[in-house]
Write a protein that holds these residues in place. Sequence first.
Motif, PDB file in Angstrom:
ATOM      1  N   ALA A 238     -10.141   2.177  -7.775  1.00 23.91           N
ATOM      2  CA  ALA A 238     -10.777   1.057  -7.079  1.00 23.91           C
ATOM      3  C   ALA A 238      -9.911  -0.186  -7.146  1.00 23.91           C
ATOM      4  O   ALA A 238      -9.765  -0.909  -6.148  1.00 23.91           O
ATOM      5  CB  ALA A 238     -12.152   0.790  -7.687  1.00 23.91           C
ATOM      6  N   VAL A 239      -9.333  -0.447  -8.298  1.00 24.98           N
ATOM      7  CA  VAL A 239      -8.454  -1.623  -8.442  1.00 24.98           C
ATOM      8  C   VAL A 239      -7.241  -1.489  -7.532  1.00 24.98           C
ATOM      9  O   VAL A 239      -6.821  -2.461  -6.884  1.00 24.98           O
ATOM     10  CB  VAL A 239      -8.025  -1.796  -9.915  1.00 24.98           C
ATOM     11  N   VAL A 240      -6.676  -0.296  -7.465  1.00 29.37           N
ATOM     12  CA  VAL A 240      -5.528  -0.071  -6.572  1.00 29.37           C
ATOM     13  C   VAL A 240      -5.919  -0.374  -5.133  1.00 29.37           C
ATOM     14  O   VAL A 240      -5.162  -1.003  -4.381  1.00 29.37           O
ATOM     15  CB  VAL A 240      -5.022   1.376  -6.710  1.00 29.37           C
ATOM     16  N   GLY A 241      -7.111   0.056  -4.741  1.00 29.75           N
ATOM     17  CA  GLY A 241      -7.575  -0.220  -3.383  1.00 29.75           C
ATOM     18  C   GLY A 241      -7.723  -1.703  -3.113  1.00 29.75           C
ATOM     19  O   GLY A 241      -7.342  -2.200  -2.039  1.00 29.75           O
ATOM     20  N   LEU A 242      -8.267  -2.429  -4.071  1.00 27.71           N
ATOM     21  CA  LEU A 242      -8.423  -3.883  -3.897  1.00 27.71           C
ATOM     22  C   LEU A 242      -7.068  -4.576  -3.840  1.00 27.71           C
ATOM     23  O   LEU A 242      -6.887  -5.543  -3.088  1.00 27.71           O
ATOM     24  CB  LEU A 242      -9.270  -4.452  -5.035  1.00 27.71           C
ATOM     25  N   VAL A 243      -6.117  -4.096  -4.624  1.00 25.88           N
ATOM     26  CA  VAL A 243      -4.758  -4.663  -4.576  1.00 25.88           C
ATOM     27  C   VAL A 243      -4.141  -4.430  -3.197  1.00 25.88           C
ATOM     28  O   VAL A 243      -3.494  -5.325  -2.624  1.00 25.88           O
ATOM     29  CB  VAL A 243      -3.877  -4.044  -5.675  1.00 25.88           C
ATOM     30  N   CYS A 244      -4.363  -3.239  -2.631  1.00 26.48           N
ATOM     31  CA  CYS A 244      -3.852  -2.957  -1.290  1.00 26.48           C
ATOM     32  C   CYS A 244      -4.470  -3.894  -0.261  1.00 26.48           C
ATOM     33  O   CYS A 244      -3.784  -4.369   0.656  1.00 26.48           O
ATOM     34  CB  CYS A 244      -4.127  -1.504  -0.912  1.00 26.48           C
ATOM     35  N   GLN A 245      -5.777  -4.167  -0.400  1.00 22.35           N
ATOM     36  CA  GLN A 245      -6.416  -5.112   0.512  1.00 22.35           C
ATOM     37  C   GLN A 245      -5.806  -6.497   0.370  1.00 22.35           C
ATOM     38  O   GLN A 245      -5.549  -7.194   1.367  1.00 22.35           O
ATOM     39  CB  GLN A 245      -7.915  -5.167   0.246  1.00 22.35           C
ATOM     40  N   GLY A 246      -5.578  -6.927  -0.865  1.00 23.04           N
ATOM     41  CA  GLY A 246      -4.956  -8.236  -1.069  1.00 23.04           C
ATOM     42  C   GLY A 246      -3.557  -8.301  -0.493  1.00 23.04           C
ATOM     43  O   GLY A 246      -3.128  -9.345   0.009  1.00 23.04           O
ATOM     44  N   ALA A 247      -2.840  -7.175  -0.537  1.00 21.53           N
ATOM     45  CA  ALA A 247      -1.467  -7.143  -0.032  1.00 21.53           C
ATOM     46  C   ALA A 247      -1.397  -7.281   1.477  1.00 21.53           C
ATOM     47  O   ALA A 247      -0.342  -7.637   2.020  1.00 21.53           O
ATOM     48  CB  ALA A 247      -0.788  -5.849  -0.470  1.00 21.53           C
TER      49      ALA A 247
END
Length: 408
Positions: free
Chosen positions: A196-205
């Motif tokens: 989930a954190v990886v997904g949120l980081v991708c959204q931020g990117a």
Amino acid sequence: MYRIVGDDIDARLHARPRILGLDLLRALAAWLVLLSHVAFWTGRSSAGIVGGLAARGELGVAIFFALSAFLLSTPFVRRALGQPARWSLGTYLVRRAARIMPAYLLALAGVVTAAAVIGGAAADVLDLPTVLVHLVVGQGWTGRTFQSFTQTWSLTTEVTFYLVLPVVALVLARPTRGATPLATAHRLLVACGVVAVVGLVCQGATGLLPSPEDAGVLGTSAAGHAAWFALGAAVTVVIEAEHAGHPVSRRPWLEVLRTSPGTLVLLAGVLWLAASSDVAGPRGLEPASGLESVAAEALYGLVAGCLLLAATTRGLTELLTDSSVAGPARWLGDISYGVFLWHVVVLQVSFAVLDLQLFAAPFGLVLVLTTVVSVGLAHLSWSLLERPVLARAHRRRHAPVPQPASRA
């Protein structure tokens, strides 16, 4: 105590009861996506609280993704917890194709036909390369899609998830091997949190990428929406651990989440209202910042999580099964995928036939018309095409057990 299963074609194909709360949740998710498109096409999404809520109906996609992960991760979680769960890759792939492709190809034919007849902006991308991309469900990677099929970017993401899930399950099998069921459940929840954190980081990117097209592809990809899939898998872990006699926690708050659907639905409504504000980014086509994308991803995911927990509340399936809503709930779940596929082309044809003005049409009238016609087409699609195909796929003699099939 009920057990988790996926799509039921009819009672003869499944020995265990389907979770009727999930049928209602599928129907809600499809209608929310429909609501968001009606709000956009009529121009209502830019005005007031109702417009904001309608615009954020796009969170129905988060519900669909969480549902897919919840259902399809079930055999892997059961096996990790030491429970019997036979699974076949061939059967899995056949049933995923049977669930997605027939209705999709039929709707695609309708979209292409409508574009050719209506012309104008509807036919801007009516060419062979675009059709070929759609035939392999690749529009989510190219960003090139028909005006009346824009919602199907999510099917590219869904199919990607189908292919990635067995690989992820294989990777996670080693660190959970030999552990106690409770330790395994905790490790799986930690893994879901990391994803989930990886997904949120991708959204931020997405806010850092110079190309809007690249940002759009990343934001709508399986990586960009990994948090929604992880959330659905986490709910599976919680419920399957409970069924195995090893609840992940005995704290009172978890008991509340497992036994209070009304509280969960109310919380989902509050989160939906929060998401309708500017914190989740623009309501139209303007690009969102990285922080806005993360906020929308988190809020949509929390709404989906609350509703998924509400739909799987202990005792709810038995209550619904014994009530008068059981039949309608099954029917609504059955046709939900068709509603998702057909509603935008229904919008496009309605605007052309009734000579409605884009961004200035009557919201209520268009919403009712689109809902009614989409439901009718979805019922025909389910009755004449989807149901027979799925019944045939589930009659494969070498299939070990019925496997869940999500409805995108």
